[in-house]
Design a protein around this motif. Structure first.
Motif, PDB file in Angstrom:
ATOM      1  N   ILE A 130      42.923  50.141  50.995  1.00  0.00           N
ATOM      2  CA  ILE A 130      44.230  49.605  51.355  1.00  0.00           C
ATOM      3  C   ILE A 130      44.462  48.493  50.337  1.00  0.00           C
ATOM      4  O   ILE A 130      43.537  47.732  50.045  1.00  0.00           O
ATOM      5  N   GLN A 131      45.682  48.371  49.815  1.00  0.00           N
ATOM      6  CA  GLN A 131      45.859  47.544  48.615  1.00  0.00           C
ATOM      7  C   GLN A 131      45.276  46.133  48.721  1.00  0.00           C
ATOM      8  O   GLN A 131      44.649  45.640  47.788  1.00  0.00           O
ATOM      9  N   TRP A 132      45.443  45.466  49.875  1.00  0.00           N
ATOM     10  CA  TRP A 132      45.027  44.061  49.924  1.00  0.00           C
ATOM     11  C   TRP A 132      43.530  43.882  49.729  1.00  0.00           C
ATOM     12  O   TRP A 132      43.090  42.850  49.223  1.00  0.00           O
ATOM     13  N   VAL A 133      42.749  44.894  50.089  1.00  0.00           N
ATOM     14  CA  VAL A 133      41.299  44.739  49.933  1.00  0.00           C
ATOM     15  C   VAL A 133      40.782  45.494  48.709  1.00  0.00           C
ATOM     16  O   VAL A 133      39.706  45.207  48.202  1.00  0.00           O
ATOM     17  N   GLU A 134      41.606  46.408  48.207  1.00  0.00           N
ATOM     18  CA  GLU A 134      41.230  47.151  46.997  1.00  0.00           C
ATOM     19  C   GLU A 134      41.529  46.333  45.744  1.00  0.00           C
ATOM     20  O   GLU A 134      40.655  46.104  44.909  1.00  0.00           O
ATOM     21  N   ILE A 135      42.761  45.854  45.624  1.00  0.00           N
ATOM     22  CA  ILE A 135      43.184  45.241  44.359  1.00  0.00           C
ATOM     23  C   ILE A 135      42.444  43.932  44.054  1.00  0.00           C
ATOM     24  O   ILE A 135      42.149  43.610  42.902  1.00  0.00           O
ATOM     25  N   THR A 136      42.113  43.197  45.097  1.00  0.00           N
ATOM     26  CA  THR A 136      41.378  41.941  44.892  1.00  0.00           C
ATOM     27  C   THR A 136      39.971  42.236  44.378  1.00  0.00           C
ATOM     28  O   THR A 136      39.425  41.485  43.574  1.00  0.00           O
ATOM     29  N   ASN A 137      39.400  43.342  44.830  1.00  0.00           N
ATOM     30  CA  ASN A 137      38.070  43.735  44.354  1.00  0.00           C
ATOM     31  C   ASN A 137      38.122  44.334  42.954  1.00  0.00           C
ATOM     32  O   ASN A 137      37.244  44.067  42.140  1.00  0.00           O
ATOM     33  N   THR A 138      39.126  45.157  42.672  1.00  0.00           N
ATOM     34  CA  THR A 138      39.165  45.816  41.359  1.00  0.00           C
ATOM     35  C   THR A 138      39.632  44.835  40.274  1.00  0.00           C
ATOM     36  O   THR A 138      38.887  44.508  39.369  1.00  0.00           O
ATOM     37  N   ARG A 139      40.837  44.342  40.397  1.00  0.00           N
ATOM     38  CA  ARG A 139      41.364  43.445  39.356  1.00  0.00           C
ATOM     39  C   ARG A 139      40.601  42.143  39.280  1.00  0.00           C
ATOM     40  O   ARG A 139      40.341  41.620  38.212  1.00  0.00           O
ATOM     41  N   GLY A 140      40.242  41.617  40.454  1.00  0.00           N
ATOM     42  CA  GLY A 140      39.580  40.322  40.484  1.00  0.00           C
ATOM     43  C   GLY A 140      38.088  40.432  40.240  1.00  0.00           C
ATOM     44  O   GLY A 140      37.594  40.123  39.155  1.00  0.00           O
ATOM     45  N   MET A 141      37.375  40.912  41.253  1.00  0.00           N
ATOM     46  CA  MET A 141      35.926  40.905  41.166  1.00  0.00           C
ATOM     47  C   MET A 141      35.396  41.780  40.035  1.00  0.00           C
ATOM     48  O   MET A 141      34.522  41.375  39.276  1.00  0.00           O
ATOM     49  N   SER A 142      35.920  42.993  39.910  1.00  0.00           N
ATOM     50  CA  SER A 142      35.323  43.936  38.978  1.00  0.00           C
ATOM     51  C   SER A 142      35.883  43.831  37.548  1.00  0.00           C
ATOM     52  O   SER A 142      35.116  43.823  36.589  1.00  0.00           O
ATOM     53  N   GLN A 143      37.185  43.756  37.381  1.00  0.00           N
ATOM     54  CA  GLN A 143      37.758  43.823  36.015  1.00  0.00           C
ATOM     55  C   GLN A 143      38.095  42.452  35.428  1.00  0.00           C
ATOM     56  O   GLN A 143      38.540  42.346  34.296  1.00  0.00           O
ATOM     57  N   ARG A 144      37.919  41.424  36.196  1.00  0.00           N
ATOM     58  CA  ARG A 144      38.197  40.053  35.752  1.00  0.00           C
ATOM     59  C   ARG A 144      39.590  39.906  35.113  1.00  0.00           C
ATOM     60  O   ARG A 144      39.817  39.108  34.198  1.00  0.00           O
TER      61      ARG A 144
END
Ligand code: FAD
Ligand code: SF4
Length: 240
Positions: A130-144
């Motif tokens: 679901i976007q709110w928990v996906e995008i923070t992990n992908t763009r933030g945590m994983s892709q910086r």
């Protein structure tokens, strides 16, 4: 929880209640780790989402532009760790955290994939996306892509980490110890290439100083050979 049918508070209270009722069956470490993940990570990500959107959705601080390789959608690659993680994700719509962060996410990061491509894949593949928990992990945590808002250092690694944490390398076409040559694991040259490309941004980061020292110690001849291998890997990424 992601669809808000359950409140995280309910889940945490229930986990603690079960631990209190069955202290012999559930250890303190187990319940502490679980509560910390929900309260510390999941709710932290929720806070970041609501504080940072909609700008967060367009962040690309490392200015990455590459396409995600086509085999992210088929699992057809000779890299055993990626083949396993991608095929499992396509079959089950699930992968555990380290598969997401240190295999599929790590490869996209050190390759230099555009965060939009990475988001589209994670959003399309996982049952919990679901976007709110996906995008923070992908763009933030994983892709910086967020410039370091969520994590203090990028989650990038060579084959060394994957080899230590799994048994994927034992039966891989590629050699996790090699950095150059036909059978050299692609994670290795891409890892050093990533550090070299972003030297200005990361060399001063306290948590990355050791890595940059190791890169300097290699000497210019080895550095050139590694960067050449990385250039080949990027050009032939669909064939890996
Ligand atoms: C690149 C990437 C993409 C991800 N995309 C999603 C996603 O779309 N949806 C999603 O729910 N999680 C996502 N995660 C977070 C995490 O990987 C999954 O929540 C985790 O795989 C759940 O496994 P588990 O139940 O074994 O977790 P455990 O480690 O047992 O943790 C318990 C619970 O804590 C929560 N949690 C733990 N870590 C995180 C985290 N980083 N962010 C949010 N919640 C967390 C989850 O609700 C999880 O079920 C992503 C992680 C990465 C690195
Ligand atoms: S050698 Fe490299 S590609 Fe193969 S499983 Fe290990 S880390 Fe993955």
């Amino acid at each position: 929880m992601n669809t808000k049918m359950l409140s995280p508070r309910e889940v945490i209270d229930e986990a603690i209640r079960a631990w209190r009722q069955h202290p012999d069956a559930i250890s303190f470490n187990q319940v502490e780790g679980f509560v910390r993940q929900i309260l510390g990570w999941r709710e932290y990500m929720r806070g970041v989402y609501w504080a940072q959107m909609p700008e967060f959705e367009h962040t690309n601080s490392l200015q990455h532009t590459r396409k995600l390789p086509g085999w992210y959608w088929t699992g057809d690659t000779k890299m055993n760790c990626l083949s396993h993680a991608v095929n499992q994700s396509l079959d089950l719509a699930y992968a555990h955290h380290i598969q997401r962060l240190m295999i599929t996410g790590n490869f996209a990061l050190i390759l230099g994939a555009h965060p939009d491509e990475v988001d589209a894949w994670y959003l399309g593949v996982y049952i919990d996306a679901i976007q709110w928990v996906e995008i923070t992990n992908t763009r933030g945590m994983s892709q910086r892509a967020d410039g370091g808002l969520i994590a203090t250092k990028p989650y990038c690694s060579s084959a060394n980490y994957i080899n230590k944490m799994s048994d994927y390398c034992r039966s891989c076409h590629y050699d996790p110890k090699k950095r150059t040559g036909e059978r050299a694991c692609p994670f290795n040259s891409l890892y050093w290439d990533f550090l070299d490309r972003h030297r200005e941004r990361f060399a001063g980061n306290f948590r990355m100083k050791m890595m940059y020292r190791a890169w300097e110690r290699k000497g210019s001849e080895e550095q050139v050979a590694i960067l050449e291998r990385a250039a080949w890997v990027k050009e032939h990424v669909e064939e890996l």
